[in-house]
Motif scaffolding. Structure first.
Motif, PDB file in Angstrom:
ATOM      1  N   HIS A   1     102.399 103.396  -0.464  1.00  0.00           N
ATOM      2  CA  HIS A   1     102.365 102.788  -1.786  1.00  0.00           C
ATOM      3  C   HIS A   1     101.704 101.420  -1.663  1.00  0.00           C
ATOM      4  N   SER A   2     101.070 100.979  -2.723  1.00  0.00           N
ATOM      5  CA  SER A   2     100.359  99.698  -2.679  1.00  0.00           C
ATOM      6  C   SER A   2     101.301  98.533  -2.373  1.00  0.00           C
ATOM      7  N   GLN A   3     102.567  98.630  -2.813  1.00  0.00           N
ATOM      8  CA  GLN A   3     103.519  97.559  -2.509  1.00  0.00           C
ATOM      9  C   GLN A   3     103.836  97.493  -1.013  1.00  0.00           C
ATOM     10  N   THR A   4     103.828  98.632  -0.352  1.00  0.00           N
ATOM     11  CA  THR A   4     104.055  98.665   1.096  1.00  0.00           C
ATOM     12  C   THR A   4     102.944  97.915   1.809  1.00  0.00           C
TER      13      THR A   4
ATOM     14  N   GLN B   1     101.004  95.570   0.509  1.00  0.00           N
ATOM     15  CA  GLN B   1     101.105  94.150   0.171  1.00  0.00           C
ATOM     16  C   GLN B   1     102.186  93.453   0.987  1.00  0.00           C
ATOM     17  N   ARG B   2     103.323  94.096   1.120  1.00  0.00           N
ATOM     18  CA  ARG B   2     104.413  93.483   1.901  1.00  0.00           C
ATOM     19  C   ARG B   2     104.058  93.370   3.371  1.00  0.00           C
ATOM     20  N   THR B   3     103.405  94.400   3.901  1.00  0.00           N
ATOM     21  CA  THR B   3     102.999  94.378   5.306  1.00  0.00           C
ATOM     22  C   THR B   3     102.023  93.236   5.557  1.00  0.00           C
TER      23      THR B   3
ATOM     24  N   SER C   1      92.798  99.160   1.494  1.00  0.00           N
ATOM     25  CA  SER C   1      93.860  99.509   0.556  1.00  0.00           C
ATOM     26  C   SER C   1      93.709 100.939   0.056  1.00  0.00           C
TER      27      SER C   1
END
Length: 58
Positions: A26-29, A31-33, A16
């Motif tokens: 971005h951290s959300q990218t 997480q979604r991946t 991460s």
């Protein structure tokens, strides 16, 4: 088992940090991946998915 869980935690944490700094994600990218990866593993009932192939035109 605790050592294995700790190893995975540290691995994902390191991945991460690298993804955010070196790739500019971005951290959300991230997480979604990872969420999509887990979803597809369950959907296709596989322990490992094939690499995604991206064609880049020059």
């Amino acid at each position: 088992m605790a050592r294995s869980v700790n190893f995975i935690w540290n691995f994902v944490n390191e991945l991460s940090q690298r993804s955010i700094k070196e790739l500019g994600l971005h951290s959300q990218t991230l997480q979604r991946t990872l969420g999509e990866y887990v979803t597809h593993r369950k959907q296709f009932k596989k322990a490992r998915l094939n690499w995604r192939k991206v064609s880049v035109g020059c």
